[in-house]
Scaffold this active site. Structure first.
Site, PDB file in Angstrom:
ATOM      1  N   LYS A  10       0.835  -1.203   0.000  1.00  0.00           N
ATOM      2  CA  LYS A  10       0.000   0.000   0.000  1.00  0.00           C
ATOM      3  C   LYS A  10       0.880   1.268   0.000  1.00  0.00           C
ATOM      4  O   LYS A  10       2.092   1.192   0.244  1.00  0.00           O
ATOM      5  CB  LYS A  10      -0.911  -0.031   1.231  1.00  0.00           C
ATOM      6  N   TYR A  50     -12.132  -2.029  -4.103  1.00  0.00           N
ATOM      7  CA  TYR A  50     -12.678  -2.291  -2.765  1.00  0.00           C
ATOM      8  C   TYR A  50     -14.207  -2.275  -2.747  1.00  0.00           C
ATOM      9  O   TYR A  50     -14.802  -2.025  -1.689  1.00  0.00           O
ATOM     10  CB  TYR A  50     -12.126  -1.274  -1.768  1.00  0.00           C
ATOM     11  N   ARG A  86      -1.766 -14.301   4.006  1.00  0.00           N
ATOM     12  CA  ARG A  86      -2.484 -13.693   5.130  1.00  0.00           C
ATOM     13  C   ARG A  86      -1.713 -13.891   6.434  1.00  0.00           C
ATOM     14  O   ARG A  86      -1.710 -13.023   7.302  1.00  0.00           O
ATOM     15  CB  ARG A  86      -3.905 -14.277   5.261  1.00  0.00           C
ATOM     16  N   THR A  92      -5.669  -7.592  10.410  1.00  0.00           N
ATOM     17  CA  THR A  92      -5.981  -6.264   9.872  1.00  0.00           C
ATOM     18  C   THR A  92      -5.524  -5.160  10.839  1.00  0.00           C
ATOM     19  O   THR A  92      -4.875  -4.199  10.439  1.00  0.00           O
ATOM     20  CB  THR A  92      -7.509  -6.133   9.656  1.00  0.00           C
ATOM     21  N   ARG A 103       2.416  -6.583   9.408  1.00  0.00           N
ATOM     22  CA  ARG A 103       1.619  -5.513  10.026  1.00  0.00           C
ATOM     23  C   ARG A 103       2.070  -5.244  11.459  1.00  0.00           C
ATOM     24  O   ARG A 103       2.127  -4.091  11.893  1.00  0.00           O
ATOM     25  CB  ARG A 103       0.135  -5.873   9.938  1.00  0.00           C
ATOM     26  N   ASN A 113      -1.972  -0.039   6.878  1.00  0.00           N
ATOM     27  CA  ASN A 113      -1.405  -1.282   7.414  1.00  0.00           C
ATOM     28  C   ASN A 113      -0.512  -2.016   6.404  1.00  0.00           C
ATOM     29  O   ASN A 113      -0.431  -3.237   6.407  1.00  0.00           O
ATOM     30  CB  ASN A 113      -2.523  -2.166   7.975  1.00  0.00           C
ATOM     31  N   HIS A 116      -1.980  -5.402   1.442  1.00  0.00           N
ATOM     32  CA  HIS A 116      -3.283  -6.026   1.176  1.00  0.00           C
ATOM     33  C   HIS A 116      -3.042  -7.460   0.724  1.00  0.00           C
ATOM     34  O   HIS A 116      -2.052  -7.724   0.033  1.00  0.00           O
ATOM     35  CB  HIS A 116      -4.019  -5.279   0.050  1.00  0.00           C
ATOM     36  N   GLU A 127      -9.539 -10.016  -7.860  1.00  0.00           N
ATOM     37  CA  GLU A 127      -8.487  -9.008  -7.638  1.00  0.00           C
ATOM     38  C   GLU A 127      -7.332  -9.157  -8.637  1.00  0.00           C
ATOM     39  O   GLU A 127      -6.777  -8.168  -9.107  1.00  0.00           O
ATOM     40  CB  GLU A 127      -7.982  -9.106  -6.193  1.00  0.00           C
TER      41      GLU A 127
HETATM   42  P1  IDP Z   1      -7.786  -6.974   5.378  1.00  0.00           P
HETATM   43  O1  IDP Z   1      -6.963  -5.964   4.612  1.00  0.00           O
HETATM   44  O2  IDP Z   1      -7.031  -7.542   6.541  1.00  0.00           O
HETATM   45  O3  IDP Z   1      -8.374  -8.047   4.493  1.00  0.00           O
HETATM   46  P2  IDP Z   1     -10.464  -5.817   5.481  1.00  0.00           P
HETATM   47  O4  IDP Z   1     -11.444  -6.045   6.588  1.00  0.00           O
HETATM   48  O5  IDP Z   1     -10.718  -6.498   4.178  1.00  0.00           O
HETATM   49  O6  IDP Z   1      -9.005  -6.170   6.046  1.00  0.00           O
HETATM   50  O7  IDP Z   1     -10.391  -4.263   5.265  1.00  0.00           O
HETATM   51  C1  IDP Z   1      -9.742  -3.725   4.131  1.00  0.00           C
HETATM   52  C2  IDP Z   1      -8.876  -2.571   4.558  1.00  0.00           C
HETATM   53  O8  IDP Z   1      -9.699  -1.535   5.076  1.00  0.00           O
HETATM   54  C3  IDP Z   1      -7.888  -2.880   5.713  1.00  0.00           C
HETATM   55  O9  IDP Z   1      -6.699  -3.486   5.309  1.00  0.00           O
HETATM   56  C4  IDP Z   1      -7.647  -1.486   6.257  1.00  0.00           C
HETATM   57  O10 IDP Z   1      -6.741  -0.760   5.419  1.00  0.00           O
HETATM   58  C5  IDP Z   1      -9.034  -0.865   6.130  1.00  0.00           C
HETATM   59  N1  IDP Z   1      -9.836  -1.038   7.350  1.00  0.00           N
HETATM   60  C6  IDP Z   1     -10.389  -2.179   7.825  1.00  0.00           C
HETATM   61  N2  IDP Z   1     -11.066  -1.978   8.966  1.00  0.00           N
HETATM   62  C7  IDP Z   1     -10.931  -0.651   9.228  1.00  0.00           C
HETATM   63  C8  IDP Z   1     -11.406   0.195  10.288  1.00  0.00           C
HETATM   64  O11 IDP Z   1     -12.089  -0.243  11.225  1.00  0.00           O
HETATM   65  N3  IDP Z   1     -11.058   1.517  10.208  1.00  0.00           N
HETATM   66  C9  IDP Z   1     -10.312   2.018   9.169  1.00  0.00           C
HETATM   67  N4  IDP Z   1      -9.852   1.264   8.171  1.00  0.00           N
HETATM   68  C10 IDP Z   1     -10.157  -0.056   8.194  1.00  0.00           C
HETATM   69 MG    MG Z   2      -9.783  -7.885   2.978  1.00  0.00          MG
END
Ligand code: IDP
Ligand code: MG
Length: 142
Positions: A10, A50, A86, A92, A103, A113, A116, A127
């Site tokens: 990212k 997204y 993962r 996350t 992370r 973070n 992705h 994707e």
């Molecule tokens: P992931 O990246 O671990 O799969 P997802 O739930 O798919 O997590 O969320 C996508 C992205 O959205 C996360 O990597 C993060 O950048 C952002 N995100 C997820 N949850 C939150 C939140 O509660 N607040 C702000 N950003 C979030």
């Molecule tokens: Mg995700």
């Protein structure tokens, strides 16, 4: 089973100079890069990527962040690549991420973070297709 998954470094990961570090962690776990490019998405492109999160409260902020600078998009190939990626990434929320994960080591924010990774075969297929056509993908064992 040999799988392919999509990985993104990212904008925060690129800004922090972590491209090499992230790739090294994948290669150390025997994930091979089948395709790779650097690009800078528009917010519209980021929203398309997204789309599954469009109802979430963080959608606007997330897609703005993901289009705020260059990213590195990669296809990783290997045994259980989706789950393996993962695991290497960590949870996350970096505060909940296991020790030794990307992370846990580098993220500073639940949104920013570093990486992705696709979370299932169906999302990986969507994707990968979002960024690469079949002439841009090399096969190592697929
Ligand atoms: P992931 O990246 O671990 O799969 P997802 O739930 O798919 O997590 O969320 C996508 C992205 O959205 C996360 O990597 C993060 O950048 C952002 N995100 C997820 N949850 C939150 C939140 O509660 N607040 C702000 N950003 C979030
Ligand atoms: Mg995700």
């Amino acid at each position: 089973m040999i799988e392919r998954t999509l990985s993104i470094i990212k904008p925060d990961g690129v800004k922090k100079g972590l491209i090499g570090e992230v790739i090294k962690r994948f290669e150390n776990k025997n994930l091979k890069i089948s395709a790779m490019k650097m690009l800078h998405m528009t917010q519209e492109q980021s929203k398309g990527f997204y789309a599954v999160h469009r109802e979430r409260p963080f959608f606007e902020s997330l897609t703005e962040f993901m289009s705020s600078g260059p990213i590195v998009v990669m296809i990783l190939e290997g045994e259980n690549a989706i789950k393996m990626n993962r695991e290497i990434m960590g949870a996350t929320n970096f505060k909940e991420a296991a020790e030794g994960t990307i992370r846990r080591d580098f993220a500073t924010d639940i949104e920013k973070n570093i990486v992705h990774g696709s979370d299932a075969p169906e999302t990986a297929a969507f994707e990968i297709g979002y960024f690469f056509n079949r002439f841009e993908i090399v096969g190592h064992s697929l």
